[in-house]
Design a protein around this motif. Structure first.
Motif, PDB file in Angstrom:
ATOM      1  N   UNK A   1      32.534  26.792  18.061  1.00 40.88           N
ATOM      2  CA  UNK A   1      33.366  27.473  19.054  1.00 40.88           C
ATOM      3  C   UNK A   1      32.963  28.938  19.217  1.00 40.88           C
ATOM      4  N   UNK A   2      32.702  29.682  18.135  1.00 41.88           N
ATOM      5  CA  UNK A   2      32.290  31.090  18.307  1.00 41.88           C
ATOM      6  C   UNK A   2      31.020  31.238  19.154  1.00 41.88           C
ATOM      7  N   UNK A   3      30.037  30.361  18.919  1.00 41.05           N
ATOM      8  CA  UNK A   3      28.802  30.446  19.700  1.00 41.05           C
ATOM      9  C   UNK A   3      29.069  30.121  21.169  1.00 41.05           C
ATOM     10  N   UNK A   4      29.924  29.125  21.402  1.00 43.18           N
ATOM     11  CA  UNK A   4      30.250  28.784  22.792  1.00 43.18           C
ATOM     12  C   UNK A   4      30.984  29.930  23.477  1.00 43.18           C
ATOM     13  N   UNK A   5      31.861  30.590  22.770  1.00 42.35           N
ATOM     14  CA  UNK A   5      32.576  31.714  23.371  1.00 42.35           C
ATOM     15  C   UNK A   5      31.622  32.870  23.682  1.00 42.35           C
ATOM     16  N   UNK A   6      30.671  33.115  22.770  1.00 42.92           N
ATOM     17  CA  UNK A   6      29.657  34.143  23.056  1.00 42.92           C
ATOM     18  C   UNK A   6      28.847  33.755  24.296  1.00 42.92           C
ATOM     19  N   UNK A   7      28.482  32.467  24.353  1.00 43.60           N
ATOM     20  CA  UNK A   7      27.727  31.992  25.508  1.00 43.60           C
ATOM     21  C   UNK A   7      28.529  32.099  26.789  1.00 43.60           C
ATOM     22  N   UNK A   8      29.836  31.822  26.719  1.00 36.68           N
ATOM     23  CA  UNK A   8      30.691  31.908  27.902  1.00 36.68           C
ATOM     24  C   UNK A   8      30.775  33.350  28.404  1.00 36.68           C
ATOM     25  N   UNK A   9      30.930  34.294  27.470  1.00 36.97           N
ATOM     26  CA  UNK A   9      30.985  35.707  27.865  1.00 36.97           C
ATOM     27  C   UNK A   9      29.691  36.130  28.559  1.00 36.97           C
ATOM     28  N   UNK A  10      28.570  35.717  27.986  1.00 35.96           N
ATOM     29  CA  UNK A  10      27.276  36.056  28.592  1.00 35.96           C
ATOM     30  C   UNK A  10      27.125  35.405  29.965  1.00 35.96           C
TER      31      UNK A  10
END
Length: 888
Positions: free
Chosen positions: A859-868
């Motif tokens: 989930x943390x990586x997906x959230x970082x990806x979503x922000x980008x």
């Protein structure tokens, strides 16, 4: 149907024009009601004499009585060759009322671009772009219109307007939505051809339904006859007036005036005399009426017809060979005979000239009545008189165009000077006509080649095929000095390239290289040879890269020829996927203190735009996006400042959009690329710059996840094979293959990517970022042919590591991860994130984060990806990430 005479303010020519007058009334009322309302355009069309000029006069009366500012202008049959003539007439009331400082303040950056065309500023050192001048004129009128609201523009006889004015008018008509102004245009319904027809068709399209004027009905002709001659005019007489004139309002008015002059009774018994009277009012009859005024009045009228519009009484007298008092007497005679009239001030401004013909039909008849030999001689005298009056060679050139060739060296020089003046204000077509006339004289042998060279330069942007012939002829003759000859060879090769004759362009350059001794000129053409080979999209030419590398080995960047070779070598190395650090080192050596060298700027013409686009592209694909953005931003600023708003500005927008796309600023990239495509369409479909704008926009839309829009753009702009013979960035086949895959057409997409593979291999292009067919094809083949997919991915990774940029390696690792499963896939995806995090390409970084987050169920990586993804404007990727988060 109008039976009675209109009100006292309406002339006889407005009979049965109630509908048109009502349309004008409504348009003026709408204009005055709201300064924020959209602009409107009305066009009246009809045969000569049907009352178009009378309608425009009525429009002026109504507009001025409503408090509007009115600017007017008229085309002329004998002055269609005078560039910007009509638009200058149109703006004269506003311009003469301003101080130079005030005009500069209102026009802002456009002052130096449009000012020379309007005659209010001196031309600059660089030849302006005609499209930029057109845009400058549009901006000038828009700014002045806001100052003058409510404003009405009247253009009469638009079919005789000069090409430059018609081009402006067509462009201005397209931009009326956000400008409260009324434009009223009158033109004859006679069919036109060429650019005039195209521009007037565009104006007509903006006007909506064109009001076509019809002849008077018998009842209206009878009403007009009785209103003029008295109610006792009987029906047979009135019917014969209509039959004789065909209901033409102008001829009807003239015939009735002749009836009054002859004291003819308006009864049936006199009707038989009407035809003879009508013949006396038109054509040869008009000429006979003129001749009846005496030889002096005839000679003066001829002189006025030669001058055309803005007729100065003193200049007409000089041309007619008479004293001022005699000229005044002749003007009075012609006024009493309803042939000429004194011009009246309009909108509070002094008229341009003292006299004008009562009607264009009269001007045409008088001009055509001049014996041919005498007419030619009078044009020659007029050219001399205009020159002596200090109006310059360009003003005299329209008369010299009518003079028969006579081996006159002075005329050749006058036409060359006129061509230079026309080019300096952005009128290459007018320059071309002058130089063609100079060639017909013909020039003396020692300057003949120079005139051909100048003609070739004048037509380079507008007619490459014609340019080829002129420059070849120039090179075949003696007389071109070394520097001019080298420049002629370069320009000839440019024209051949733009005419899709690349092989001939290279052969032309090579032939000249063979005859030159070692030195800067020879090196310049050697660089041109490699430049044209470098932009070629076909099979790699034998020894191209090796020969270029050998030539560059001794280059230090001491002059622009060496700098050009360094740029070409850097671009070639980038396309071939050689070490990116070496690519950047080569490009840096071509700069002077980190900037473009003098003479190698974006608006310098010695090398052309292609070289600098190669420089910026090499930086862009070598992960030096800061330098690429700086270069392309500099190009955009330079072209806007210089008013180059045609193909050059399109390319600047397209390549700046490319830099933003590489950076991951997708919304900004789309904005620049859409503007590039709009500009490219004005230049013409099918050109390389058109492909660059289209391809870049589709690539950006796909990155944003807007597949439907990308597909629509591809269909609208024919984005498919056959592709251009010059390189387009990004690679057309790779982008189209990606589009087809995204649209669900897997088989077609695979076929397109395989075609991209063949083309890239033949060309020696192994840069997996420049032409990313391999990674897309590997993903597409993963299910049906995993062995081939794996081989493609492995080869892409080798090529990426050879090139050495974080972007190339990261993208290759993303592809490898997509072909794997389990821990191996997670490991490769994590590596891809590491490389792309260090890359300046944020969209690819975002995609790698999302793919890693999905594989690792993080989930943390997906959230970082979503922000980008959101920061990049990658809507499709953001939606995919949101769905993945919901699934987890």
């Amino acid at each position: 149907m109008t039976q009675a005479r209109p009100g006292a303010v309406a002339p006889a020519s407005l009979w049965e024009r109630d509908e048109e007058v009502a349309t004008l009334e409504g348009a003026i009322a709408a204009l005055c009601a709201d300064s924020a309302s959209s602009g409107s355009l009305l066009m009246f069309s009809g045969e000569a004499g049907l009352g178009k000029t009378a309608l425009l006069a009525e429009a002026r009366r109504m507009a001025e009585s409503s408090g509007c500012a009115v600017w007017s202008a008229r085309g002329g049959e004998t002055i269609t060759s005078v560039p910007f003539n009509v638009v200058r007439q149109l703006l004269q009331p506003a311009l003469v009322s301003m101080l130079p400082e005030e005009a500069r303040e209102y026009l802002g950056d456009w002052y130096d671009i449009a000012g020379p065309a309007l005659g209010i500023a001196e031309p600059g050192e660089r030849q302006p772009d005609p499209q930029g001048v057109c845009d400058g004129l549009v901006a000038a009128v828009r700014r002045l219109a806001k100052r003058e609201w409510p404003l009405v523009l009247l253009i009469d006889d638009a079919h005789w307007a000069d090409q430059e004015t018609l081009r402006w008018l067509a462009a201005f008509a397209e931009r009326l939505d956000d400008l409260s102004v009324l434009v009223v245009v009158a033109r004859r319904s006679d069919p036109l051809t060429g650019d005039s027809a195209r521009h007037l068709d565009a104006v007509a399209a903006a006007a909506g339904p064109v009001a076509t004027l019809n002849a008077l009905t018998p009842a209206a002709a009878a009403g007009l006859t009785r209103a003029t001659l008295g109610e006792h005019a009987d029906a047979p007489f009135c019917r014969e007036v209509w039959a004789v004139t065909g209901g033409n309002p102008y001829e009807t008015v003239e015939l009735l005036a002749k009836v009054q002059d002859s004291d003819l009774e308006p009864v049936e018994a006199s009707a038989a005399e009407l035809r003879a009277l009508n013949r006396a009012a038109r054509g040869r009859g008009l000429v006979a009426r003129l001749e009846g005024l005496g030889i002096d009045a005839t000679r003066f009228a001829w002189a006025a017809a030669i001058l055309g519009t803005g007729i100065s009484l003193d200049l007409a007298a000089q041309l007619a060979g008479m004293q001022a008092d005699e000229a005044h007497r002749c003007a009075d005679l012609l006024g009493a005979a309803r042939i000429m009239t004194r011009t009246e001030p309009t909108n509070g401004q002094a008229p341009d000239g003292d006299l004008e013909f009562v009607h264009p039909l009269i001007a045409t008849a008088v001009y055509r009545s001049i014996p041919d030999a005498l007419r030619t001689a009078m044009h020659g005298q007029a050219a001399w008189a205009v020159t002596e009056s200090g109006r310059g060679a360009a003003a005299a050139s329209r008369h010299l165009l009518e003079v028969h060739p006579d081996d006159d060296p002075e005329l050749v020089e006058q036409m060359r000077e006129a061509a230079r003046e026309h080019l300096a204000v952005g009128a290459p077509d007018a320059a071309r006509r002058c130089l063609e006339r100079a060639l017909a004289e013909p020039p003396l042998p020692d300057i003949h080649a120079r005139v051909l060279y100048e003609l070739g330069c004048a037509t380079l942007l507008t007619a490459p095929a014609t340019t080829i012939g002129h420059l070849r002829a120039a090179l075949d003759r003696p007389g071109l000095e070394d520097d001019m000859r080298v420049d002629a060879v370069f320009r000839l090769s440019q024209a051949l390239l733009h005419n899709d004759q690349l092989d001939e362009a290279v052969r032309t350059v090579d032939a000249e290289v063979a005859r030159l001794a070692p030195g800067p000129a020879r090196m310049r053409l050697q660089a041109v040879h490699y430049m044209w080979e470098g932009v070629h999209a076909g099979e790699e030419r034998s020894g191209h890269s090796r020969g270029l590398a050998d030539l560059v080995r001794t280059c230090t960047g001491r002059d622009n020829s060496e700098r050009a070779l360094l740029i070409l070598r850097g671009f070639d190395a980038m396309t071939r996927g050689e070490n990116a650090e070496e690519v950047v080192e080569l490009c840096d050596r071509a700069l002077v203190n980190g900037r473009l060298a003098p003479g190698l700027g974006w608006t310098d013409t010695e090398w052309g735009v292609e070289l600098l686009l190669m420089l910026g592209s090499a930086y862009a694909y070598a992960d030096r996006l800061d330098r690429a953005e700086s270069l392309f931003s500099e190009a955009l600023h330079a072209y806007v400042k210089a008013g180059w708003s045609g193909g050059h500005l399109s390319l600047a927008n397209a390549y700046l959009g490319l830099a933003h796309r590489r950076r991951g600023r997708l919304a900004d990239a789309e904005t620049y690329q859409r503007k590039a495509l709009r500009l490219a369409e004005r230049v013409g479909r099918g050109l390389p710059l058109y492909w660059s704008a289209t391809c870049g926009l589709i690539d950006t839309l796909l990155a944003r996840g807007h597949v439907g829009e990308a597909t629509e753009i591809a269909e609208r702009y024919d984005f498919h094979s056959p592709y251009p013979s010059t390189i387009v960035l990004p690679d057309c086949r790779s982008v189209r293959g990606r589009l087809l895959l995204a649209a669900g057409r897997a088989e077609d997409g695979i076929n397109e990517l395989e075609a991209a593979e063949k083309a890239a291999t033949a060309r020696g292009h192994y840069n997996t970022v420049l032409a990313p067919w391999a990674v897309d094809l590997a993903r597409a083949l993963a299910a049906e042919d995993p062995a081939r997919a794996g081989a493609l991915a492995a080869d892409a990774r080798r090529q990426a590591e050879r090139f050495g940029t974080d972007t190339a390696i990261g993208e290759a690792l993303r592809c490898a991860a997509a072909l794997e499963t389990g821990r191996r896939a997670v490991h490769l995806a994590a590596q891809a994130v590491t490389y792309l995090e260090a890359s300046p390409c944020q969209y690819e970084h975002a995609a790698a984060r999302v793919e890693y987050g999905i594989l690792a169920r993080s989930v943390p990586e997906l959230k970082k990806g979503l922000t980008l993804a959101r920061s990049c404007g990658a809507d499709g990727l953001a939606a995919r990430t949101e769905q993945a988060l919901r699934d987890l």
